[in-house]
Design an enzyme around this catalytic site. Sequence first.
Site, PDB file in Angstrom:
ATOM      1  N   GLY A 321      -2.886  -1.286  12.866  1.00 54.83           N
ATOM      2  CA  GLY A 321      -2.560  -1.415  11.617  1.00 54.83           C
ATOM      3  C   GLY A 321      -1.707  -0.452  11.399  1.00 54.83           C
ATOM      4  O   GLY A 321      -0.894   0.385  12.123  1.00 54.83           O
ATOM      5  N   GLU A 322      -1.619  -0.028  10.193  1.00 52.71           N
ATOM      6  CA  GLU A 322      -0.816   1.157   9.649  1.00 52.71           C
ATOM      7  C   GLU A 322       0.880   0.784   9.475  1.00 52.71           C
ATOM      8  O   GLU A 322       1.370   1.724   9.129  1.00 52.71           O
ATOM      9  CB  GLU A 322      -0.979   2.320  10.048  1.00 52.71           C
ATOM     10  CG  GLU A 322      -2.421   2.925  10.518  1.00 52.71           C
ATOM     11  CD  GLU A 322      -2.212   4.154  11.220  1.00 52.71           C
ATOM     12  OE1 GLU A 322      -1.514   4.839  11.562  1.00 52.71           O
ATOM     13  OE2 GLU A 322      -3.594   4.919  11.255  1.00 52.71           O
ATOM     14  N   GLY A 323       1.085  -0.224  10.065  1.00 54.66           N
ATOM     15  CA  GLY A 323       2.560  -0.720  10.221  1.00 54.66           C
ATOM     16  C   GLY A 323       2.997  -0.131  11.636  1.00 54.66           C
ATOM     17  O   GLY A 323       4.311  -0.298  11.907  1.00 54.66           O
TER      18      GLY A 323
END
Lengths: 351, 351
Positions: A321-323
């Site tokens: 996640g998180e980009g």
Amino acid sequence: MADAMSTLTPPSAQARTAAAERLAGLATPAGALGRLGELGVWLAAVQGQCPPLVPQNVRAVIFAGDHGVAAHGVSAYPAAVTPAMVRTFAAGRAGVSALAHTHDVHVRVLDIAVDDDLEGIDPDVQRFKIRRSSEPLHLTDALTMAETQAALEAGARIAAEEIAAGAQLLISGDMGIGNTTPATALIAMSLGMPAVEVTGRGTGIDDAAWEHKKDLIQQGLDRVNARADQDGELRPVEILAALGGADLAAAVGFMVAAARAGVPVLLDGVIAVACAVMADRIEPGAAAWFAAGHRSTEPAQSLALDKLGLEPLLDLGMRLGEGSGAVAAVPVVRSAAALLRDVALLSELAI
Amino acid sequence: MADAMSTLTPPSAQARTAAAERLAGLATPAGALGRLGELGVWLAAVQGQCPPLVPQNVRAVIFAGDHGVAAHGVSAYPAAVTPAMVRTFAAGRAGVSALAHTHDVHVRVLDIAVDDDLEGIDPDVQRFKIRRSSEPLHLTDALTMAETQAALEAGARIAAEEIAAGAQLLISGDMGIGNTTPATALIAMSLGMPAVEVTGRGTGIDDAAWEHKKDLIQQGLDRVNARADQDGELRPVEILAALGGADLAAAVGFMVAAARAGVPVLLDGVIAVACAVMADRIEPGAAAWFAAGHRSTEPAQSLALDKLGLEPLLDLGMRLGEGSGAVAAVPVVRSAAALLRDVALLSELAI
């Protein structure tokens, strides 16, 4: 936002044609650049120029938020991880921070719906906060319509700020314990598929928690489908309110605004792709402005990318996640632009 | 070189263990970094330190050479393209040049066996020239043993120069019309597979030329196998002389020398992987110092990577050669190092 008259224009067909011709004329065997050739053509189309620029000003926004459903056993981690990770982003010590530093990508973290006051944090992080957490989506709507609209509009304002800062490519990142549950529910609803076929293990839950997660997602889908049977098909914004969350709705607003402004978006994992599906339903054609950064291990992400007609650039088994997957793919986008821009044309060589 | 006493040491088991422990302690869910986690551990092992450095000084050498078999209808392009492309590299206008500029990789092109005098070119480009072209490998040995030894030693000297210039990661690139034919022959011989199962279309030949290419490669294999039946199994250097070329032999020497010096190599497509297979046969264990940059469309490349136990980082359908797939993968290597180096440890977070 959702009800506004569409202001979307498609990427430039003229630049696309010019780029395809340029690609065919490069001093490389036909097709030898593979996906990088196609990506370069897409970049020319979304930039409206051939050859395309190599995007240097790439800006990622992490939309952080908690989810009511997380209290019901769908995640391997407690919700307290969300504010701790927001502080880690702010300190530049998260996974996406390391990648962004390496690849010269700007990162901004925003608390949209974290279930914590985040005392002492830079006030800018909370400028767009909508609420704390969301309602448990298997039992009731995650958000009110007013909250959903406010989050969509916040996302649009955030996109406008990033574009004003010169963004040539935008990334939507996420942080929120439990957030693969609403993302998976939104994708399942949009694809008309049962939870059992789309639900993954998120950050890594065991078999029992995985079965439970599928049950809760299916409860949410059943709840919304029952309403549709009674009141007629729900609008995309109503689905977002029912099964989403404020962080997700803000990311949707961000993507719709980027597409309307003609700024391309590089998608990350299942959260970003769920938001992209909703953005494309709210603003049909928006997906033409999106490219897929990486393939996550979540089945819903691959299924949704197929629906959007997008194929990921990277396939490294990431599920952070998180980009992070999109930021890791930024150099691939730059490679594609550089090849189409800087390689000699066959007509320039003396053979 | 091939007969020298082995000076290979394996990558550091201690750094590998420390890196695996650090990976497990990062403030990310277990396994969430996917292949980037494993790659970071490999980097620590080959650097002999944990956390690993992000490799900034990455150096690619393009070994250019022609091949006698190219006059026999195995390529879609005439051999005159080879010197034209060497000039294009020298001018910084080739595919690999664009990628290297974008990702801050140093590129050096060397004429090892181009069938042209390359009049007026920077004399440094020809410092290691062994001969013009090679003999047609389906009819006779491509090189003499003396030429093969000279090319191996040239490659070792080139590696030493790049390492003296501070190389933290090396890449072997190639340019030479017809070079997928010797590369495929070397892989087929090493894997004990017939030409029909490993031969690809190179730069894009039609069905008739493809069948012909398979026939010529099989002729080369049959020729060498007949000798082995008579004289006993050939040494790897003899196989390289029989089915390779001076540009390939130089790349093999480069890889062996890199492994002996403890400098990692990021592999490109079928040419580099054929050379890696030969390097690992000449110096067993050398492949522990290699990582695979990308998956090419040539079947021989994937089969050889399987044999080496390597999985490519990128899979973008590229088949350009030049070292381009490896240079495109350099940011992935940097991502892996940065994650293991810069992400907070779980023990540092207050949750």
